[in-house]
Scaffold this motif. Structure first.
Motif, short mmCIF file in Angstrom:
data_model
loop_
_atom_site.label_atom_id
_atom_site.label_comp_id
_atom_site.label_asym_id
_atom_site.label_seq_id
_atom_site.Cartn_x
_atom_site.Cartn_y
_atom_site.Cartn_z
N LEU A 1 -9.93 5.35 -3.84
CA LEU A 1 -8.91 4.30 -3.86
C LEU A 1 -8.33 4.14 -5.26
CD1 LEU A 1 -10.86 1.64 -1.78
CD2 LEU A 1 -8.69 2.65 -1.08
N SER B 1 3.43 -2.98 -3.44
CA SER B 1 2.03 -2.58 -3.29
C SER B 1 1.17 -3.83 -3.18
CB SER B 1 1.60 -1.74 -4.50
OG SER B 1 0.27 -1.33 -4.40
N PHE C 1 -5.33 -5.91 -2.91
CA PHE C 1 -6.48 -6.44 -2.16
C PHE C 1 -7.41 -7.24 -3.05
CE2 PHE C 1 -10.46 -6.25 0.27
CZ PHE C 1 -9.98 -6.58 1.54
N LYS D 1 0.27 -0.65 1.94
CA LYS D 1 -0.31 -1.75 2.73
C LYS D 1 -1.82 -1.79 2.50
CE LYS D 1 3.56 -2.68 5.11
NZ LYS D 1 4.17 -3.99 5.32
N ASP D 2 -2.29 -2.93 2.03
CA ASP D 2 -3.72 -3.12 1.77
C ASP D 2 -3.98 -4.62 1.83
OD1 ASP D 2 -6.34 -2.84 1.02
OD2 ASP D 2 -5.94 -1.95 -0.95
N SER D 3 -4.13 -5.13 3.05
CA SER D 3 -4.11 -6.59 3.23
C SER D 3 -4.99 -7.02 4.40
CB SER D 3 -2.67 -7.05 3.51
OG SER D 3 -2.62 -8.39 3.93
N CYS E 1 -3.51 1.98 2.93
CA CYS E 1 -4.59 2.38 2.01
C CYS E 1 -5.89 1.65 2.29
CB CYS E 1 -4.18 2.08 0.57
SG CYS E 1 -2.64 2.86 0.06
N GLY E 2 -5.81 0.54 3.00
CA GLY E 2 -6.98 -0.27 3.30
C GLY E 2 -6.77 -0.91 4.66
N CYS F 1 -5.05 -3.13 7.52
CA CYS F 1 -3.71 -3.59 7.89
C CYS F 1 -3.92 -4.30 9.22
CB CYS F 1 -2.75 -2.41 8.01
SG CYS F 1 -1.02 -2.90 8.22
N ASN G 1 -10.50 5.08 4.29
CA ASN G 1 -10.37 3.69 3.84
C ASN G 1 -9.38 2.85 4.63
OD1 ASN G 1 -12.16 4.04 1.55
ND2 ASN G 1 -10.53 5.27 0.62
N ALA G 2 -8.47 3.50 5.37
CA ALA G 2 -7.41 2.76 6.07
C ALA G 2 -7.84 2.37 7.47
CB ALA G 2 -6.15 3.62 6.13
N ASP H 1 -5.96 8.16 -1.73
CA ASP H 1 -4.70 7.56 -2.19
C ASP H 1 -3.80 8.57 -2.90
OD1 ASP H 1 -5.71 5.24 -1.18
OD2 ASP H 1 -5.54 4.07 -3.03
#
Length: 517
Positions: free
Chosen positions: A35, A93, A96, A129-131, A167-168, A170, A190-191, A234
């Motif tokens: 990441l 971006s 997180f 997207k990392d939320s 990336c994480g 969503c 990771n996604a 990433d």
């Protein structure tokens, strides 16, 4: 007037506090997982020194439940623009490390501001997207924020390219924004993208499942079709973004980045004959044909793991950017099913939006028969292909390699569906159905009387091919442009592409057509 030193120091302190919110220890832990931090992702995307941030000091409303006095650097999202190569790109971006990258009203304002900026100046949007989803403390304000983002996605759709990089997590409603974008890239480990996670599914349905089964990159790239690309980490995801951008124009009013200084060489390629199996019943590997036709054998395949009975992707042919659509006889004999129809239709529409010529390579036995296909709506899904090709005004070149039977002949961009040029190999068979099936219907009585039915069936099948399915029959009726030798395919297609790049095709005035959803 000289600015007082203490003001400069205060500015630098404030900026450092907002931009250096991830400790070296946390960065090291992120890197160990493949990441990058939110800011590192933008640094890796843009050319050094070209990124300009928007809304660095913006923050949440202190009136939100439990949020008074909380410090949220950049409100959990970094937004701005810069250059990727020579192309200006707008990006945001999600961070997180700031309340799990959750979206509130201010974060939504920042995201939509940079999106509308991209719309005004006509440049692509890249979204990292990392939320964890909606910021619960902000209640309906967070939901309103998502609505603003979705509306902006729809406004930009068809105008500028939109690329989402997951990336994480969503989670929840957040998943609809990437679904509204043109391309979705997910990192393998990771996604996760989902509306309801495993815990909710078990609580509501009683079924135990895992995050990988409902939201992992492998599932979305092979089963649901929600992800177009899977990246290893990433850095790989960012490399894929740059590859995609190298084939796309900045907006719908521009041409793709063709390399028209590349000469068209009238060179025969006898090696392409080695791609053709000796027997018509043996499957042809379409990848081997594509590699012979495109520049440097390079294909950026889209949806590579989904509906593998068709192949779609971007390439160049003598420098011209093209979208490749091809049947893959190595999988399900290349027949079209529900997912293949959706995959092709979506890709053709994407090419049309951004003025990318479409090259279609045909070896299709028909639409996949079966109760499940009919009940699943194969008529409606197949009609999406007809709608996509019929409404596409970008240059369309079709090459029929072998089989082209029934409705699938039309669905794979025949002349009647607007193809500008249709070429056929001598091995092509164009007919309502395959020769063997046709013989059973047309010559049933003759077969019943024959002493050796198998030999008679083979004889009649060959007669049917020669009389009804031969490419020369179609050529004599001007349904195809020319019958060509396989070794001439690359330069014939290259020449046709150059001649149709300035194509202009007007359609009746209307808001839009009605897609068979």
């Amino acid at each position: 007037m000289t600015i007082r030193p203490e003001l400069i120091e205060k500015l630098r302190t404030q900026r450092a506090k907002l931009t250096e919110n991830v400790s070296p220890e946390k960065l090291e832990a992120l890197h160990a997982k493949g990441l990058l931090s939110a800011r590192e992702r933008l640094d890796a995307l843009f050319e050094e020194g070209t990124f300009q941030e928007l809304g660095l000091y913006a923050t949440h409303a202190a009136t939100a439940f439990g949020m008074a006095g909380r410090f949220l650097p950049a409100d959990g999202v970094i937004a701005g623009n810069g250059y990727v190569g020579n192309t200006q790109v707008a990006a945001f971006s999600q961070d997180f490390s700031v309340v799990a990258g959750t979206l509130g009203k201010m974060q939504a304002r920042k995201i939509t501001r940079i999106m509308r900026h991209a719309l005004k100046i006509g440049v692509p949007v890249v979204a990292f997207k990392d939320s964890g989803g909606a910021r619960i403390q902000e209640g309906v304000d967070a939901l309103s924020g998502y609505g603003d983002v979705f509306y902006a996605n729809v406004l930009l759709s068809g105008v500028v390219p939109q690329i989402a990089v997951i990336c994480g997590p969503c989670a929840g409603g957040a998943a609809y924004s990437p679904a509204l974008m043109d391309f979705v890239i997910m990192t393998r480990n990771n996604a996760h993208m989902f509306l309801t996670g495993p815990e909710v599914i078990k609580a509501v349905t009683g079924r135990a499942t895992t995050m990988a089964e409902v939201g992992g990159a492998e599932m979305h790239s092979t089963v649901s079709g929600n992800a177009h690309f899977v990246a290893e980490d990433d850095q790989h995801a960012i490399a894929l973004v740059k590859q995609l951008l190298s084939y796309l124009p900045a907006n719908n009013t521009e041409d793709p980045p063709h390399h028209l200084d590349v000469p068209i060489e009238e060179m025969e390629d006898p090696a392409i004959n080695d791609c053709i199996p000796d027997s018509p019943s043996e499957p042809l590997d379409m990848y081997s044909v594509i590699r012979r036709i495109v520049d440097r054998a390079e294909l950026l395949e889209v949806h590579a793991g989904f509906a593998r009975n068709v192949i779609v992707g971007f390439a160049r042919i003598s420098g011209v950017v093209v979208g490749i659509v091809a049947n893959q006889p190595m999988v399900m004999a290349g027949a079209l099913d529900l997912n293949a129809a959706d995959k092709v239709a979506r890709f053709v529409r994407t090419c049309n939006i951004f003025n990318v010529p479409v090259v279609t390579l045909v070896d299709v036995p028909g639409f996949l028969p079966g109760v499940e296909q009919e009940r699943g709506g194969i008529i409606r899904h197949g009609a999406k292909m007809l709608s996509a090709y019929g409404s596409c005004t970008a240059p369309k070149i079709t090459v029929i390699l072998r089989k082209a039977y029934g409705g699938s002949y039309l669905a794979m961009c025949s002349q009647e569906m607007g193809a500008d040029m249709v070429y056929a190999w001598p091995t092509a068979e164009i007919a309502v159905m395959g020769a063997e099936a046709a013989v059973k219907i047309l010559y049933r009585k003759e077969l019943e009387k024959a002493e050796d039915r198998q030999a008679k069936a083979a004889e009649l099948a060959q007669e049917y091919r020669d009389e009804f399915a031969s490419p020369y029959v179609s050529a004599s009726n001007f349904y195809i442009t020319d019958v060509i030798e396989p070794q001439d395919t690359r330069w014939m297609v290259a020449l046709a592409l150059r001649k149709t790049l300035d194509k202009r095709e007007l359609r009746p005035a209307k808001k839009h057509g009605n897609i068979p959803m």
